[in-house]
Design an enzyme around this catalytic site. Sequence first.
Site, short mmCIF file in Angstrom:
data_model
loop_
_atom_site.label_atom_id
_atom_site.label_comp_id
_atom_site.label_asym_id
_atom_site.label_seq_id
_atom_site.Cartn_x
_atom_site.Cartn_y
_atom_site.Cartn_z
N LEU A 282 -9.16 -9.03 -13.55
CA LEU A 282 -10.57 -8.65 -13.39
C LEU A 282 -11.40 -9.14 -14.57
O LEU A 282 -10.95 -9.07 -15.71
CB LEU A 282 -10.67 -7.12 -13.29
CG LEU A 282 -9.84 -6.52 -12.15
CD1 LEU A 282 -9.75 -5.00 -12.30
CD2 LEU A 282 -10.44 -6.89 -10.80
N ARG B 287 -13.95 -16.68 -10.34
CA ARG B 287 -13.68 -15.26 -10.54
C ARG B 287 -14.97 -14.44 -10.65
O ARG B 287 -15.09 -13.35 -10.09
CB ARG B 287 -12.83 -15.07 -11.80
CG ARG B 287 -12.31 -13.66 -11.99
CD ARG B 287 -11.36 -13.53 -13.17
NE ARG B 287 -10.23 -14.44 -13.12
CZ ARG B 287 -9.17 -14.28 -12.33
NH1 ARG B 287 -9.09 -13.25 -11.51
NH2 ARG B 287 -8.18 -15.15 -12.35
N GLU C 36 6.17 6.26 -9.14
CA GLU C 36 4.75 5.88 -8.98
C GLU C 36 4.09 6.79 -7.94
O GLU C 36 2.97 7.26 -8.12
CB GLU C 36 4.64 4.42 -8.53
CG GLU C 36 5.14 3.43 -9.56
CD GLU C 36 4.94 1.98 -9.12
OE1 GLU C 36 3.96 1.69 -8.42
OE2 GLU C 36 5.78 1.13 -9.49
N GLY D 176 0.79 -1.23 0.00
CA GLY D 176 0.00 0.00 0.00
C GLY D 176 0.82 1.27 0.00
O GLY D 176 0.34 2.32 0.45
N SER D 177 2.04 1.22 -0.54
CA SER D 177 2.83 2.47 -0.56
C SER D 177 2.22 3.48 -1.53
O SER D 177 2.28 4.69 -1.29
CB SER D 177 4.29 2.19 -0.89
OG SER D 177 4.45 1.79 -2.23
N LEU E 158 -5.78 -6.79 -20.35
CA LEU E 158 -4.87 -6.52 -19.22
C LEU E 158 -3.80 -5.48 -19.57
O LEU E 158 -3.08 -5.64 -20.55
CB LEU E 158 -4.19 -7.84 -18.80
CG LEU E 158 -3.26 -7.75 -17.59
CD1 LEU E 158 -4.03 -7.48 -16.32
CD2 LEU E 158 -2.43 -9.02 -17.46
N ASP E 159 -3.71 -4.44 -18.73
CA ASP E 159 -2.66 -3.41 -18.86
C ASP E 159 -2.64 -2.75 -20.24
O ASP E 159 -1.57 -2.35 -20.72
CB ASP E 159 -1.28 -4.01 -18.55
CG ASP E 159 -1.18 -4.55 -17.12
OD1 ASP E 159 -1.85 -4.00 -16.24
OD2 ASP E 159 -0.44 -5.52 -16.92
N ARG F 287 -5.09 -8.85 -8.90
CA ARG F 287 -6.12 -9.77 -9.40
C ARG F 287 -6.41 -9.44 -10.85
O ARG F 287 -6.46 -8.26 -11.23
CB ARG F 287 -7.44 -9.56 -8.62
CG ARG F 287 -7.38 -9.87 -7.15
CD ARG F 287 -7.79 -11.26 -6.81
NE ARG F 287 -9.03 -11.68 -7.42
CZ ARG F 287 -9.34 -12.97 -7.62
NH1 ARG F 287 -8.50 -13.92 -7.25
NH2 ARG F 287 -10.49 -13.31 -8.18
N HIS G 7 0.85 0.75 -13.33
CA HIS G 7 1.60 -0.43 -13.77
C HIS G 7 3.08 -0.05 -13.84
O HIS G 7 3.43 0.99 -14.40
CB HIS G 7 1.09 -0.88 -15.15
CG HIS G 7 1.75 -2.13 -15.63
ND1 HIS G 7 1.43 -3.37 -15.11
CD2 HIS G 7 2.73 -2.34 -16.52
CE1 HIS G 7 2.19 -4.29 -15.69
NE2 HIS G 7 2.99 -3.69 -16.55
C1 GRF Z 1 3.49 -1.25 -7.51
O1 GRF Z 1 4.75 -1.49 -8.07
C2 GRF Z 1 2.46 -1.15 -8.59
O2 GRF Z 1 2.95 -0.56 -9.76
C3 GRF Z 1 2.13 -2.58 -8.85
O3 GRF Z 1 2.14 -3.17 -7.57
C4 GRF Z 1 2.99 -2.44 -6.71
C5 GRF Z 1 2.18 -2.03 -5.52
O4 GRF Z 1 2.96 -1.48 -4.50
N1 GRF Z 1 0.91 -2.70 -9.59
P1 GRF Z 1 2.24 -0.84 -3.22
O5 GRF Z 1 1.32 -1.90 -2.64
O6 GRF Z 1 1.49 0.38 -3.65
O7 GRF Z 1 3.37 -0.53 -2.28
#
Ligand code: GRF
Length: 192
Positions: A94, A66, A175, A17-18, A145-146, A92, A110
């Site tokens: 989706l 799913r 990010e 969750g950073s 996906l992505d 996950r 991503h």
């Molecule tokens: C990040 O690298 C994000 O790009 C990827 O998963 C990671 C999540 O990191 N989809 P965090 O849980 O937000 O720390």
Amino acid sequence: MPESARLPIVVLISGSGSNLQSIIDADLPIEIRAVISNRADAYGLTRAEQAGIPTAVLDHKTFPDRESYDAALQALIDSYEPQLVVLAGFMRILSDGFVRHYEGRMMNIHPSLLPKYRGLDTHARAIEAGDTEAGCTVHFVTPELDAGPAIIQATVPILDGDTPETLAARVLEQEHRIYPEAIRKFAEGEIS
Ligand code: GRF
């Protein structure tokens, strides 16, 4: 800003969750109505609790398939009436119906310069390919996906001796910068 003027959002996580933390810490015109995790041990739940944000756990292992999981997740998300759903390390795949339900109002981050390296192990693949640059992309989520439309990208150099871990740390810093920025743009009606 009055609470009613803030964009209601729900954040989905699976882990540390950073990125969630960067969204909490940024001064955004949003109200995080809930943080939902598919894993009870996700540290991001603790981060949310510390910020006074309601949390919920919906464990995918307790559903037969799913489709049934995604239906329950959709009902849970919608009970908070968000105008934007933010995927922040939600690990996950989706289902199409779920994605279509949130078309134009669900974002993901991503860790690659999409369209390069969809899926997993992006940093190892970029190093392996001999790329000189890596990065991250915030994009709208579409069924493939992505592959949805990009909102913001950030680029970092790949340095001699980089491992997937050192590169991931450099990308993660970016990010934490671009995800809040993308949410701000959406909240302020700059993008759709
Ligand atoms: C990040 O690298 C994000 O790009 C990827 O998963 C990671 C999540 O990191 N989809 P965090 O849980 O937000 O720390």
